[in-house]
Design a protein around this motif. Structure first.
Motif, short mmCIF file in Angstrom:
data_model
loop_
_atom_site.label_atom_id
_atom_site.label_comp_id
_atom_site.label_asym_id
_atom_site.label_seq_id
_atom_site.Cartn_x
_atom_site.Cartn_y
_atom_site.Cartn_z
N LEU A 147 0.42 10.11 1.75
CA LEU A 147 0.51 9.58 3.02
C LEU A 147 -0.96 9.03 3.53
O LEU A 147 -1.27 8.14 3.97
CB LEU A 147 1.31 10.24 3.94
N ILE A 148 -1.87 9.96 3.45
CA ILE A 148 -3.32 9.77 3.88
C ILE A 148 -3.79 8.55 3.06
O ILE A 148 -4.60 7.76 3.64
CB ILE A 148 -4.06 11.24 3.69
N ASP A 149 -3.53 8.63 1.66
CA ASP A 149 -4.38 7.59 0.94
C ASP A 149 -3.76 6.34 1.34
O ASP A 149 -4.32 5.40 1.45
CB ASP A 149 -3.90 7.99 -0.55
N ALA A 150 -2.26 6.14 1.48
CA ALA A 150 -1.79 4.92 1.90
C ALA A 150 -2.14 4.33 3.35
O ALA A 150 -2.59 3.21 3.40
CB ALA A 150 -0.35 4.91 1.86
N LEU A 151 -2.31 5.33 4.40
CA LEU A 151 -2.91 5.00 5.73
C LEU A 151 -4.21 4.49 5.60
O LEU A 151 -4.75 3.57 6.22
CB LEU A 151 -2.56 6.25 6.67
N GLN A 152 -5.22 5.30 4.64
CA GLN A 152 -6.50 5.02 4.89
C GLN A 152 -6.62 3.33 4.18
O GLN A 152 -7.27 2.70 4.70
CB GLN A 152 -7.26 5.81 3.65
N THR A 153 -5.81 3.09 3.16
CA THR A 153 -5.81 1.97 2.60
C THR A 153 -5.31 0.76 3.61
O THR A 153 -5.97 -0.19 3.65
CB THR A 153 -4.94 1.86 1.38
N ILE A 154 -4.42 0.95 4.39
CA ILE A 154 -3.98 0.09 5.63
C ILE A 154 -5.08 -0.09 6.44
O ILE A 154 -5.09 -1.22 6.96
CB ILE A 154 -2.63 0.58 6.20
N ALA A 211 0.83 -1.13 0.02
CA ALA A 211 0.20 -0.12 -0.30
C ALA A 211 0.80 1.23 -0.04
O ALA A 211 0.48 2.13 -0.73
CB ALA A 211 -1.05 -0.12 1.21
N LEU A 212 1.93 1.22 0.68
CA LEU A 212 2.77 2.41 0.93
C LEU A 212 3.43 2.68 -0.44
O LEU A 212 3.69 3.73 -1.06
CB LEU A 212 3.70 2.11 1.87
N ASN A 213 4.01 1.52 -1.13
CA ASN A 213 4.71 1.66 -2.31
C ASN A 213 3.58 2.21 -3.64
O ASN A 213 4.20 3.01 -4.10
CB ASN A 213 5.14 0.26 -2.61
N TYR A 214 2.43 1.56 -3.44
CA TYR A 214 1.44 1.95 -4.37
C TYR A 214 1.24 3.70 -4.52
O TYR A 214 1.00 4.19 -5.44
CB TYR A 214 0.23 1.28 -4.18
#
Length: 225
Positions: free
Chosen positions: A199-206, A141-144
């Protein structure tokens, strides 16, 4: 949409500039994930004041608002350090809350300087605090969302027993935890808004990945019972 998100973040961040008598706030959500920001405000050390880890508290408030996760964040620590002190009301309250509300995952947000060379360092107590397969999904997710480079247990390993991630995953029955050390570049919406939004998008996905994992686990346990 991006401007609206940033306006919310700025508004939440102003909350941590005010004077508070309470040591921390804790907010209830309706999914089995809690976001923690123990260093949202400064900590007084013996000879200096350690600055708060900017925007970690605002992120915890944001995800409570937008995704209805549980959240906890410091407001007035004084000399208390929730991620170092062995006896700590912040940690104890966090543990009690996770057990009371059947929370399955703790995301403990921290801030790091850019000098370490990572975007995010994942602290997992050497893969003891959380399912390694889930860590793989977190890294994806972070990489994406281009929150890179990502390291695991590179600098901040969460191995000390007093560290929140270690404490919660050890004492919390069936609770998994992960420490996210986020570099300053990705916590600077004023100068790096694109990175902050990534970062927000990645954290939301996580968070959504964790919610799905918790629900799947609950269905398996129900079938076994």
């Amino acid at each position: 949409m991006s401007k609206e998100i940033l306006r919310k973040i700025y508004r939440y961040n102003r909350y941590f500039k005010k004077q508070h008598e309470r040591i921390f706030d804790i907010q209830t959500g309706d999914i089995p994930v809690i976001v923690s920001a123990p260093h949202a405000v400064p900590v007084l050390k013996k000879s200096y004041q350690k600055p708060g880890e900017s925007f970690t508290g605002a992120l915890a408030m944001y995800f409570n608002d937008v995704l209805n996760v549980h959240s906890i964040y410091s407001l007035n620590l004084g000399r208390r350090d929730p991620n170092r002190d062995r006896k700590c009301i912040y940690k104890k309250t966090l543990l009690d809350h996770t057990l009371q509300h059947n929370i399955k995952y703790v995301i403990d947000l921290h801030g790091a300087t850019n000098s370490h060379g990572f975007a995010v360092d994942l602290g997992t107590n050497l893969s003891q605090s959380i399912d390694p397969n889930l860590v793989g999904d977190i890294i994806l997710a972070l990489n994406y969302f281009k929150v890179t480079p990502v390291t695991e247990n590179s600098v901040f390993k969460a191995t000390r027993s007093s560290v929140i991630t270690n404490y919660i995953s050890t004492l919390g029955s069936d609770v998994q935890a992960i420490q996210l050390e986020i570099s300053k570049d990705f916590r600077d919406p004023f100068h790096q808004p694109e990175k902050f939004l990534n970062l927000i998008d990645a954290l939301q996905t996580i968070i959504l990945i964790m919610e799905r994992a918790a629900n799947a686990k609950s269905r398996v346990n129900y079938q076994i019972n």
